[in-house]
Scaffold this motif. Structure first.
Motif, PDB file in Angstrom:
ATOM      1  N   CYS A  27       0.834  -1.206   0.000  1.00 45.86           N
ATOM      2  CA  CYS A  27       0.000   0.000   0.000  1.00 45.86           C
ATOM      3  C   CYS A  27       0.865   1.250   0.000  1.00 45.86           C
ATOM      4  O   CYS A  27       0.566   2.236  -0.683  1.00 45.86           O
ATOM      5  CB  CYS A  27      -0.925   0.011   1.211  1.00 45.86           C
ATOM      6  N   CYS A  28       1.945   1.217   0.773  1.00 41.56           N
ATOM      7  CA  CYS A  28       2.845   2.374   0.846  1.00 41.56           C
ATOM      8  C   CYS A  28       3.468   2.663  -0.516  1.00 41.56           C
ATOM      9  O   CYS A  28       3.581   3.822  -0.921  1.00 41.56           O
ATOM     10  CB  CYS A  28       3.930   2.107   1.884  1.00 41.56           C
ATOM     11  N   LYS A  29       3.858   1.610  -1.214  1.00 44.87           N
ATOM     12  CA  LYS A  29       4.478   1.783  -2.532  1.00 44.87           C
ATOM     13  C   LYS A  29       3.540   2.494  -3.498  1.00 44.87           C
ATOM     14  O   LYS A  29       3.970   3.315  -4.302  1.00 44.87           O
ATOM     15  CB  LYS A  29       4.874   0.417  -3.094  1.00 44.87           C
ATOM     16  N   ASP A  30       2.265   2.191  -3.401  1.00 41.96           N
ATOM     17  CA  ASP A  30       1.315   2.782  -4.329  1.00 41.96           C
ATOM     18  C   ASP A  30       0.797   4.152  -3.889  1.00 41.96           C
ATOM     19  O   ASP A  30       0.345   4.927  -4.718  1.00 41.96           O
ATOM     20  CB  ASP A  30       0.136   1.834  -4.539  1.00 41.96           C
ATOM     21  N   MET A  31       0.836   4.437  -2.602  1.00 38.75           N
ATOM     22  CA  MET A  31       0.287   5.707  -2.124  1.00 38.75           C
ATOM     23  C   MET A  31       1.327   6.815  -2.013  1.00 38.75           C
ATOM     24  O   MET A  31       0.975   7.980  -2.084  1.00 38.75           O
ATOM     25  CB  MET A  31      -0.392   5.506  -0.766  1.00 38.75           C
ATOM     26  N   ILE A  32       2.573   6.468  -1.809  1.00 39.58           N
ATOM     27  CA  ILE A  32       3.620   7.475  -1.689  1.00 39.58           C
ATOM     28  C   ILE A  32       4.463   7.402  -2.959  1.00 39.58           C
ATOM     29  O   ILE A  32       5.282   6.500  -3.128  1.00 39.58           O
ATOM     30  CB  ILE A  32       4.469   7.257  -0.426  1.00 39.58           C
ATOM     31  N   SER A  33       4.268   8.347  -3.839  1.00 44.31           N
ATOM     32  CA  SER A  33       4.909   8.327  -5.147  1.00 44.31           C
ATOM     33  C   SER A  33       6.340   8.868  -5.063  1.00 44.31           C
ATOM     34  O   SER A  33       6.776   9.391  -4.040  1.00 44.31           O
ATOM     35  CB  SER A  33       4.088   9.146  -6.135  1.00 44.31           C
ATOM     36  N   GLY A  34       7.032   8.761  -6.178  1.00 44.13           N
ATOM     37  CA  GLY A  34       8.416   9.216  -6.240  1.00 44.13           C
ATOM     38  C   GLY A  34       8.570  10.705  -6.027  1.00 44.13           C
ATOM     39  O   GLY A  34       9.527  11.154  -5.377  1.00 44.13           O
ATOM     40  N   ASP A  35       7.646  11.501  -6.550  1.00 41.56           N
ATOM     41  CA  ASP A  35       7.765  12.946  -6.356  1.00 41.56           C
ATOM     42  C   ASP A  35       7.515  13.337  -4.902  1.00 41.56           C
ATOM     43  O   ASP A  35       8.100  14.295  -4.400  1.00 41.56           O
ATOM     44  CB  ASP A  35       6.815  13.703  -7.287  1.00 41.56           C
ATOM     45  N   ARG A  36       6.712  12.563  -4.190  1.00 42.17           N
ATOM     46  CA  ARG A  36       6.495  12.840  -2.765  1.00 42.17           C
ATOM     47  C   ARG A  36       7.728  12.465  -1.944  1.00 42.17           C
ATOM     48  O   ARG A  36       8.061  13.129  -0.971  1.00 42.17           O
ATOM     49  CB  ARG A  36       5.255  12.100  -2.272  1.00 42.17           C
ATOM     50  N   ILE A  37       8.426  11.410  -2.343  1.00 40.96           N
ATOM     51  CA  ILE A  37       9.674  11.054  -1.674  1.00 40.96           C
ATOM     52  C   ILE A  37      10.722  12.127  -1.921  1.00 40.96           C
ATOM     53  O   ILE A  37      11.459  12.521  -1.008  1.00 40.96           O
ATOM     54  CB  ILE A  37      10.160   9.672  -2.137  1.00 40.96           C
ATOM     55  N   MET A  38      10.795  12.617  -3.166  1.00 40.07           N
ATOM     56  CA  MET A  38      11.743  13.694  -3.475  1.00 40.07           C
ATOM     57  C   MET A  38      11.406  14.952  -2.690  1.00 40.07           C
ATOM     58  O   MET A  38      12.293  15.657  -2.213  1.00 40.07           O
ATOM     59  CB  MET A  38      11.750  13.994  -4.974  1.00 40.07           C
ATOM     60  N   ALA A  39      10.116  15.258  -2.536  1.00 36.65           N
ATOM     61  CA  ALA A  39       9.718  16.433  -1.772  1.00 36.65           C
ATOM     62  C   ALA A  39      10.070  16.272  -0.299  1.00 36.65           C
ATOM     63  O   ALA A  39      10.431  17.247   0.368  1.00 36.65           O
ATOM     64  CB  ALA A  39       8.222  16.682  -1.921  1.00 36.65           C
ATOM     65  N   LEU A  40       9.999  15.079   0.200  1.00 31.26           N
ATOM     66  CA  LEU A  40      10.263  14.833   1.623  1.00 31.26           C
ATOM     67  C   LEU A  40      11.758  14.800   1.930  1.00 31.26           C
ATOM     68  O   LEU A  40      12.210  15.412   2.891  1.00 31.26           O
ATOM     69  CB  LEU A  40       9.613  13.512   2.035  1.00 31.26           C
ATOM     70  N   PHE A  41      12.532  14.100   1.109  1.00 34.29           N
ATOM     71  CA  PHE A  41      13.953  13.919   1.406  1.00 34.29           C
ATOM     72  C   PHE A  41      14.872  14.709   0.486  1.00 34.29           C
ATOM     73  O   PHE A  41      16.087  14.657   0.643  1.00 34.29           O
ATOM     74  CB  PHE A  41      14.327  12.433   1.295  1.00 34.29           C
ATOM     75  N   GLY A  42      14.335  15.424  -0.476  1.00 33.85           N
ATOM     76  CA  GLY A  42      15.150  16.093  -1.481  1.00 33.85           C
ATOM     77  C   GLY A  42      16.129  17.104  -0.922  1.00 33.85           C
ATOM     78  O   GLY A  42      17.273  17.188  -1.385  1.00 33.85           O
ATOM     79  N   ASN A  43      15.732  17.895   0.041  1.00 34.89           N
ATOM     80  CA  ASN A  43      16.634  18.916   0.580  1.00 34.89           C
ATOM     81  C   ASN A  43      17.651  18.332   1.549  1.00 34.89           C
ATOM     82  O   ASN A  43      18.806  18.747   1.560  1.00 34.89           O
ATOM     83  CB  ASN A  43      15.831  20.009   1.286  1.00 34.89           C
TER      84      ASN A  43
ATOM     85  N   MET B 196      18.607  14.909   1.976  1.00 38.84           N
ATOM     86  CA  MET B 196      19.438  13.847   1.400  1.00 38.84           C
ATOM     87  C   MET B 196      19.093  13.684  -0.071  1.00 38.84           C
ATOM     88  O   MET B 196      18.410  12.736  -0.456  1.00 38.84           O
ATOM     89  CB  MET B 196      19.177  12.527   2.135  1.00 38.84           C
ATOM     90  N   PRO B 197      19.561  14.569  -0.917  1.00 37.90           N
ATOM     91  CA  PRO B 197      19.131  14.504  -2.323  1.00 37.90           C
ATOM     92  C   PRO B 197      19.573  13.235  -3.049  1.00 37.90           C
ATOM     93  O   PRO B 197      18.808  12.665  -3.823  1.00 37.90           O
ATOM     94  CB  PRO B 197      19.755  15.748  -2.947  1.00 37.90           C
ATOM     95  N   SER B 198      20.777  12.768  -2.804  1.00 34.39           N
ATOM     96  CA  SER B 198      21.231  11.577  -3.528  1.00 34.39           C
ATOM     97  C   SER B 198      20.493  10.327  -3.042  1.00 34.39           C
ATOM     98  O   SER B 198      20.162   9.447  -3.834  1.00 34.39           O
ATOM     99  CB  SER B 198      22.737  11.394  -3.373  1.00 34.39           C
ATOM    100  N   THR B 199      20.207  10.240  -1.756  1.00 37.88           N
ATOM    101  CA  THR B 199      19.460   9.102  -1.230  1.00 37.88           C
ATOM    102  C   THR B 199      18.028   9.107  -1.754  1.00 37.88           C
ATOM    103  O   THR B 199      17.486   8.063  -2.114  1.00 37.88           O
ATOM    104  CB  THR B 199      19.461   9.119   0.309  1.00 37.88           C
TER     105      THR B 199
END
Length: 183
Positions: free
Chosen positions: A114-130, A132-135
């Motif tokens: 469920c997590c894989k489908d509800m939390i998209s890649g752009d949301r991960i980038m928004a959360l961790f982008g600043n 840990m950008p490479s992670t």
């Protein structure tokens, strides 16, 4: 925006929810908590995936049964011996522990799906982008790689079936090669 409730919230809310749900499944092995976790994760999966969730849940059931029934084979601890298998006691306590372990595994697999489908890649980038950008970029790339590999595997299997050398073709021929080999 998506149609789920997490698309309206900050990405950290969804991540914390799923991290908490998976941690509770891993740490709290009380039968009531496990039953509630199985019910909630299956309901969430049904809400997200619709009819496809039945196939996912049905695919997990044999694994659940295997884990629950195999645990007493390797774990002989317990006082209530049900029967002897290969000269080793098959105990009720080990069977119940295996059922709890299998339930925790099923809950974690369903919540992570469920997590894989509800939390998209752009949301991960928004959360961790600043922070840990490479992670964050690596996580997004891995999450995109898995469905791409599955799609390529289906294409390759279809192409092999089309030329008569796939797994389905050898099953139809009774395990013999259809073309390019001995019949």
């Amino acid at each position: 925006m998506g149609k789920d409730a997490f698309s309206k919230c900050h990405p950290a809310a969804g991540l914390l929810f799923f991290a908490g749900a998976v941690c509770f499944a891993a740490l709290l092995w009380h039968p009531v908590y496990l039953a509630a976790g199985v019910f909630a994760s299956a309901a969430c999966s049904l809400l997200i995936h619709g009819k496809k969730a039945f196939k996912r849940v049905a695919a997990i059931i044999p694994l659940f049964i295997f884990i629950a029934l195999f645990n007493p084979v390797v774990n002989i601890r317990g006082n209530t011996v049900l029967f002897l298998l290969f000269g080793r006691p098959y105990t009720l306590e080990a069977l119940l522990f295996g059922t709890a372990a299998a339930s925790a595994f099923v809950v974690m697999v369903l919540w992570l799906g469920c997590c894989k489908d509800m939390i998209s890649g752009d949301r991960i980038m928004a959360l961790f982008g600043n922070a840990m950008p490479s992670t964050a970029l690596l996580l997004v790339m891995v999450f995109r790689l898995i469905p791409g590999l599955a799609r390529k595997a289906r294409q390759a299997a279809g192409a092999q079936d089309g030329i008569g050398r796939g797994a389905r073709s050898s099953e139809k021929a009774g395990g013999k090669w259809i073309s390019g080999g001995a019949v």
